[in-house]
Design a protein around this motif. Structure first.
Motif, PDB file in Angstrom:
ATOM      1  N   VAL A 209       0.959  -1.434   0.006  1.00 30.79           N
ATOM      2  CA  VAL A 209       0.019  -0.007  -0.172  1.00 30.79           C
ATOM      3  C   VAL A 209       0.737   1.282  -0.104  1.00 30.79           C
ATOM      4  O   VAL A 209       0.726   2.180  -0.674  1.00 30.79           O
ATOM      5  CB  VAL A 209      -1.000  -0.017   1.257  1.00 30.79           C
ATOM      6  N   VAL A 210       1.875   1.227   0.951  1.00 28.49           N
ATOM      7  CA  VAL A 210       2.703   2.456   0.765  1.00 28.49           C
ATOM      8  C   VAL A 210       3.538   2.844  -0.476  1.00 28.49           C
ATOM      9  O   VAL A 210       3.760   3.870  -0.804  1.00 28.49           O
ATOM     10  CB  VAL A 210       3.562   2.216   2.000  1.00 28.49           C
ATOM     11  N   LYS A 211       3.746   1.649  -1.114  1.00 25.26           N
ATOM     12  CA  LYS A 211       4.602   1.684  -2.391  1.00 25.26           C
ATOM     13  C   LYS A 211       3.481   2.621  -3.648  1.00 25.26           C
ATOM     14  O   LYS A 211       3.985   3.286  -4.225  1.00 25.26           O
ATOM     15  CB  LYS A 211       5.101   0.390  -2.914  1.00 25.26           C
ATOM     16  N   LEU A 212       2.574   1.688  -3.358  1.00 24.04           N
ATOM     17  CA  LEU A 212       1.228   2.369  -4.320  1.00 24.04           C
ATOM     18  C   LEU A 212       1.149   3.916  -4.042  1.00 24.04           C
ATOM     19  O   LEU A 212       0.585   4.356  -4.962  1.00 24.04           O
ATOM     20  CB  LEU A 212       0.142   1.537  -4.271  1.00 24.04           C
ATOM     21  N   CYS A 213       1.142   4.181  -2.763  1.00 24.42           N
ATOM     22  CA  CYS A 213       1.065   5.579  -2.460  1.00 24.42           C
ATOM     23  C   CYS A 213       1.883   6.644  -3.042  1.00 24.42           C
ATOM     24  O   CYS A 213       1.870   7.753  -2.736  1.00 24.42           O
ATOM     25  CB  CYS A 213       0.566   5.719  -0.891  1.00 24.42           C
TER      26      CYS A 213
ATOM     27  N   GLY B  68       6.325  -7.306  -0.406  1.00 22.90           N
ATOM     28  CA  GLY B  68       5.053  -6.353  -0.526  1.00 22.90           C
ATOM     29  C   GLY B  68       5.392  -5.459  -1.655  1.00 22.90           C
ATOM     30  O   GLY B  68       4.638  -5.144  -2.508  1.00 22.90           O
ATOM     31  N   THR B  69       6.476  -4.883  -1.582  1.00 23.68           N
ATOM     32  CA  THR B  69       7.001  -3.646  -2.584  1.00 23.68           C
ATOM     33  C   THR B  69       7.066  -4.521  -3.889  1.00 23.68           C
ATOM     34  O   THR B  69       6.919  -3.997  -4.889  1.00 23.68           O
ATOM     35  CB  THR B  69       8.034  -2.862  -2.019  1.00 23.68           C
ATOM     36  N   SER B  70       7.693  -5.733  -3.782  1.00 25.34           N
ATOM     37  CA  SER B  70       8.109  -6.221  -5.199  1.00 25.34           C
ATOM     38  C   SER B  70       6.809  -7.039  -5.900  1.00 25.34           C
ATOM     39  O   SER B  70       7.028  -6.946  -7.227  1.00 25.34           O
ATOM     40  CB  SER B  70       9.121  -7.384  -4.928  1.00 25.34           C
ATOM     41  N   VAL B  71       5.692  -7.135  -5.097  1.00 21.80           N
ATOM     42  CA  VAL B  71       4.550  -7.421  -5.769  1.00 21.80           C
ATOM     43  C   VAL B  71       3.946  -6.368  -6.645  1.00 21.80           C
ATOM     44  O   VAL B  71       3.194  -6.674  -7.633  1.00 21.80           O
ATOM     45  CB  VAL B  71       3.485  -7.878  -4.760  1.00 21.80           C
ATOM     46  N   LEU B  76       0.948  -0.497 -13.762  1.00 23.15           N
ATOM     47  CA  LEU B  76      -0.488  -0.601 -12.939  1.00 23.15           C
ATOM     48  C   LEU B  76      -1.759  -0.844 -13.896  1.00 23.15           C
ATOM     49  O   LEU B  76      -2.509   0.101 -14.046  1.00 23.15           O
ATOM     50  CB  LEU B  76      -0.511   0.354 -12.076  1.00 23.15           C
ATOM     51  N   SER B  77      -1.753  -2.008 -14.430  1.00 23.04           N
ATOM     52  CA  SER B  77      -3.003  -2.323 -15.261  1.00 23.04           C
ATOM     53  C   SER B  77      -3.578  -3.439 -14.635  1.00 23.04           C
ATOM     54  O   SER B  77      -3.076  -4.464 -13.892  1.00 23.04           O
ATOM     55  CB  SER B  77      -2.523  -2.741 -16.920  1.00 23.04           C
ATOM     56  N   TRP B  81      -2.057  -6.891 -12.642  1.00 22.56           N
ATOM     57  CA  TRP B  81      -2.558  -7.433 -11.202  1.00 22.56           C
ATOM     58  C   TRP B  81      -2.929  -8.859 -11.534  1.00 22.56           C
ATOM     59  O   TRP B  81      -2.860  -9.761 -10.738  1.00 22.56           O
ATOM     60  CB  TRP B  81      -3.568  -6.435 -10.865  1.00 22.56           C
ATOM     61  N   MET B  82      -3.845  -9.156 -12.565  1.00 25.26           N
ATOM     62  CA  MET B  82      -4.246 -10.719 -12.727  1.00 25.26           C
ATOM     63  C   MET B  82      -3.068 -11.506 -13.032  1.00 25.26           C
ATOM     64  O   MET B  82      -2.950 -12.736 -12.323  1.00 25.26           O
ATOM     65  CB  MET B  82      -5.043 -10.685 -14.161  1.00 25.26           C
ATOM     66  N   ALA B  83      -1.980 -11.094 -13.699  1.00 20.29           N
ATOM     67  CA  ALA B  83      -0.936 -11.953 -14.048  1.00 20.29           C
ATOM     68  C   ALA B  83      -0.091 -12.034 -12.680  1.00 20.29           C
ATOM     69  O   ALA B  83       0.324 -13.148 -12.257  1.00 20.29           O
ATOM     70  CB  ALA B  83       0.152 -11.253 -14.978  1.00 20.29           C
ATOM     71  N   THR B  84       0.076 -11.119 -11.925  1.00 18.39           N
ATOM     72  CA  THR B  84       0.557 -11.111 -10.387  1.00 18.39           C
ATOM     73  C   THR B  84      -0.032 -12.184  -9.580  1.00 18.39           C
ATOM     74  O   THR B  84       0.545 -13.010  -8.959  1.00 18.39           O
ATOM     75  CB  THR B  84       0.849  -9.850  -9.870  1.00 18.39           C
TER      76      THR B  84
END
Lengths: 250, 120
Positions: A209-213, B68-71, B76-77, B81-84
């Motif tokens: 979430v933080v990265k997306l922000c 989490g960050t590497s996910v 951003l499409s 996200w589906m592929a991930t």
């Protein structure tokens, strides 16, 4: 005794090979990212040898991209140093987490250059189950594979990055998925009870979430701290339960 | 541009590069030296007892945060996200079967790439 020595002698090459094998998944992530770095550095005006040197001696992905971008933008150089080191500050937690497995052999001192995010994560997962005399051989081979792939990928990116990404755009798009896949495999064994599962899920989701922000650099330390807080919030209840059961059984 | 930068790759930029390299190395090395010193002082006691408790929790926390960050996909499409999601599911399933590292990672990358190519 002779059997024992031959077993120990055979353990060293096995540890070297295991280190190479364990580091192989890293190649899928390191090489494409390093190719991107090589390409961006060249486009930002650095020479091929300079670009390769940056990857060789800094050897820390995010801060290298920042270094190149800030220098190309003409930012004050003192600020470049501070910002890149701030990004890398999370590395201070890695060696202490491995300390009990490393021992005080002086040869670990140069090997610390190879302690990247991913090599730390690999070591943290693999070293506990490893014999003490195999750890240095295993770490050295894993770290060297990672380092050479980073340097090699940078060289490819600096020399032929543009042509490569035009001809095979999927390289840049698909192979870096090795990184989340590898991290998932490294955290899964930890999720063996409710306390760790909650802490790990919190850290992972919050980091995402933080990265997306738009704050990728604070995401890791912030999310790890949140995960630790969840761990400690759940711990007293479990410890009390455990001591109650121990008392009941005695 | 390239020539300009090469001309400009001045002593100051070299010094900046070396400072970052040395600083990053020290960020990795100094805690190691400090912990070995600390462990040596507690040589006769339990080794794990001299490791601060919070550190043993922060380690897996850092790895989870890196996951989490590497996910987050580079683009951003919905497809990414589906592929991930598909890639992570494949990784999880193969890991449950094999409990290894290489095969689940490979399976994740293959499924991620497959979804990307098929639905592109």
């Amino acid at each position: 005794m002779s059997n024992m020595s031959s077993t120990r002698a055979g353990a060293q090459p096995a540890a070297w090979l295991q280190g190479i094998k364990d580091a192989l998944p890293l190649l899928g992530a390191y090489i494409p990212i390093a190719i991107s770095f090589g390409l961006i550095a060249i486009q930002s005006g650095f020479g091929v040898l300079e670009t390769i040197l940056i990857s060789t001696i800094i050897y820390a992905g995010a801060s290298q991209f920042l270094f190149v971008a800030m220098v190309a933008a003409g930012s004050p150089l003192w600020l470049v140093v501070i910002m890149t080191l701030l990004i890398n500050a999370r590395h201070v937690l890695y060696a202490p987490n491995l300390a009990v497995y490393l021992g005080n052999d002086k040869r670990w001192i140069p090997l610390m250059h190879g302690l990247t995010d991913q090599v730390f994560a690999l070591s943290h997962s693999r070293m506990p189950a490893m014999a003490k005399d195999q750890r240095m051989a295993w770490y050295t081979s894993a770290a060297l594979v990672a380092w050479f792939s980073w340097i090699g990928g940078t060289a490819i990116g600096a020399i032929a990055g543009e042509e490569l990404t035009q001809r095979w755009p999927l390289i840049n798009d698909v192979l870096p998925f090795a990184l989340p896949a590898l991290f998932l495999v490294l955290v899964l064994p930890r999720c063996n009870n409710r306390m760790w599962t909650a802490a790990i899920a919190t850290a992972a989701v919050l980091a995402l979430v933080v990265k997306l922000c738009g704050y990728p650099n604070v995401a890791i330390p912030l999310a790890a701290m949140a995960g630790a807080m969840v761990f400690y919030a759940l711990k007293p209840a479990r410890s009390a339960q455990a001591s109650q059961s121990a008392q009941a059984s005695s | 541009m390239n020539t300009d930068m090469n001309n400009d790759m001045s002593t100051e930029i070299w010094l900046t590069l070396i400072s970052i390299a040395v600083g990053t190395y020290l960020l990795r090395l100094v805690p190691h030296v400090w912990m070995q010193y600390k462990l040596a002082r507690h040589e006769n006691s339990d080794v794990s007892a001299s490791t601060p408790d919070w550190l043993t929790v922060m380690g897996p926390g850092m790895i989870a945060a890196m996951f989490g960050t590497s996910v987050v996909p580079m683009q951003l499409s919905t497809l990414s996200w589906m592929a991930t999601a598909a890639g992570l599911l494949a990784t999880l399933l193969v890991w449950r079967k094999t409990r290894s590292m290489g095969l689940p990672t490979l399976a994740g990358v293959l499924v991620f790439g497959l979804v990307k190519v098929v639905f592109a």
